[in-house]
Design an enzyme around this catalytic site. Structure first.
Site, PDB file in Angstrom:
ATOM      1  N   ARG A 198      73.339 -46.930   2.013  1.00  0.00           N
ATOM      2  CA  ARG A 198      73.095 -46.451   3.377  1.00  0.00           C
ATOM      3  C   ARG A 198      73.095 -47.635   4.328  1.00  0.00           C
ATOM      4  O   ARG A 198      72.423 -48.638   4.101  1.00  0.00           O
ATOM      5  CB  ARG A 198      71.739 -45.739   3.434  1.00  0.00           C
ATOM      6  CG  ARG A 198      71.199 -45.470   4.834  1.00  0.00           C
ATOM      7  CD  ARG A 198      71.987 -44.363   5.543  1.00  0.00           C
ATOM      8  NE  ARG A 198      71.607 -44.243   6.932  1.00  0.00           N
ATOM      9  CZ  ARG A 198      70.685 -43.409   7.386  1.00  0.00           C
ATOM     10  NH1 ARG A 198      70.046 -42.611   6.570  1.00  0.00           N
ATOM     11  NH2 ARG A 198      70.417 -43.363   8.678  1.00  0.00           N
ATOM     12  N   ARG A 231      77.053 -41.168   7.208  1.00  0.00           N
ATOM     13  CA  ARG A 231      76.182 -41.891   6.279  1.00  0.00           C
ATOM     14  C   ARG A 231      76.403 -41.411   4.854  1.00  0.00           C
ATOM     15  O   ARG A 231      76.703 -40.244   4.630  1.00  0.00           O
ATOM     16  CB  ARG A 231      74.719 -41.746   6.672  1.00  0.00           C
ATOM     17  CG  ARG A 231      74.291 -40.312   6.842  1.00  0.00           C
ATOM     18  CD  ARG A 231      73.078 -40.145   7.693  1.00  0.00           C
ATOM     19  NE  ARG A 231      73.352 -40.589   9.036  1.00  0.00           N
ATOM     20  CZ  ARG A 231      72.498 -40.569  10.023  1.00  0.00           C
ATOM     21  NH1 ARG A 231      71.306 -40.122   9.843  1.00  0.00           N
ATOM     22  NH2 ARG A 231      72.811 -40.995  11.217  1.00  0.00           N
ATOM     23  N   ASP A 239      71.137 -39.640   3.689  1.00  0.00           N
ATOM     24  CA  ASP A 239      70.040 -39.597   4.646  1.00  0.00           C
ATOM     25  C   ASP A 239      68.924 -38.777   4.007  1.00  0.00           C
ATOM     26  O   ASP A 239      69.154 -37.648   3.572  1.00  0.00           O
ATOM     27  CB  ASP A 239      70.523 -38.929   5.938  1.00  0.00           C
ATOM     28  CG  ASP A 239      69.521 -39.028   7.070  1.00  0.00           C
ATOM     29  OD1 ASP A 239      68.716 -39.985   7.078  1.00  0.00           O
ATOM     30  OD2 ASP A 239      69.543 -38.154   7.950  1.00  0.00           O
ATOM     31  N   ASP A 274      65.077 -37.508   4.874  1.00  0.00           N
ATOM     32  CA  ASP A 274      64.075 -37.385   5.935  1.00  0.00           C
ATOM     33  C   ASP A 274      62.873 -36.601   5.441  1.00  0.00           C
ATOM     34  O   ASP A 274      63.036 -35.547   4.809  1.00  0.00           O
ATOM     35  CB  ASP A 274      64.644 -36.633   7.144  1.00  0.00           C
ATOM     36  CG  ASP A 274      65.700 -37.417   7.897  1.00  0.00           C
ATOM     37  OD1 ASP A 274      65.600 -38.653   7.943  1.00  0.00           O
ATOM     38  OD2 ASP A 274      66.614 -36.775   8.451  1.00  0.00           O
TER      39      ASP A 274
END
Length: 164
Positions: free
Chosen positions: A85, A96, A99, A101
């Site tokens: 990343r 990307r 990711d 989150d």
């Protein structure tokens, strides 16, 4: 210290995104002081923002963890780094490889310079809301409302379940 349920949003649109998301889910299941509860189907969605890029593969994973929020964040960033990343602040919604989150951390509200929970954009992202509904059932999101309400009021995007 008691464990809390957390939900992690997963996305990729560089490389073999389906494989990357599957591998990321395996890594989440190996985090310290953490157990994988379940993960959603994979969803394909268009990208957000003005940068032309490939569609994303997204999922949400439910974990039960004894980690503190910042420790979990650091572990997630280490997984992202393992998948190469690259963070570029000029490309906020750029492509990307991976990711990860933190979408929800128990019923906590967290707002500091490193982490905001519930995720500040979740109510605008069907590619988070629909997989979250799939694995959590109808859920009330503190400060935002029910998942059904959020889904009904989110901006429409093309979202399809990926057969892998």
């Amino acid at each position: 210290m008691s464990a809390e349920d957390v939900y992690i949003g997963i996305g990729s649109n560089l490389g073999d995104s389906i494989t990357i998301v599957h591998e990321a889910i395996k890594h989440l299941g190996k985090l310290s002081k953490t157990q994988m509860i379940k993960s959603s189907s994979l969803y394909q969605s268009g990208s957000i923002g003005d940068i032309p890029q490939d569609d994303y593969i997204n999922a949400v994973a439910a974990l039960n963890t004894e980690l503190q929020p910042i420790d979990l964040l650091l572990e997630l960033q280490a997984i992202e780094y393992a998948f190469y990343r690259q963070r570029d602040t000029a490309l906020r919604w750029g492509p990307r490889t991976l990711d990860l989150d933190i979408i929800l951390f128990g019923n906590r509200f967290i707002g500091d310079s490193h982490l905001t929970v519930p995720h500040p954009e979740m109510q605008n992202r069907l590619f988070v809301l629909k997989p979250l509904l799939e694995i959590s059932g109808e859920k009330y999101i503190p400060g935002l409302g029910s998942l059904e309400y959020l889904i009904d009021n989110a901006s429409p995007i093309k979202l399809t379940i990926v057969d892998d």
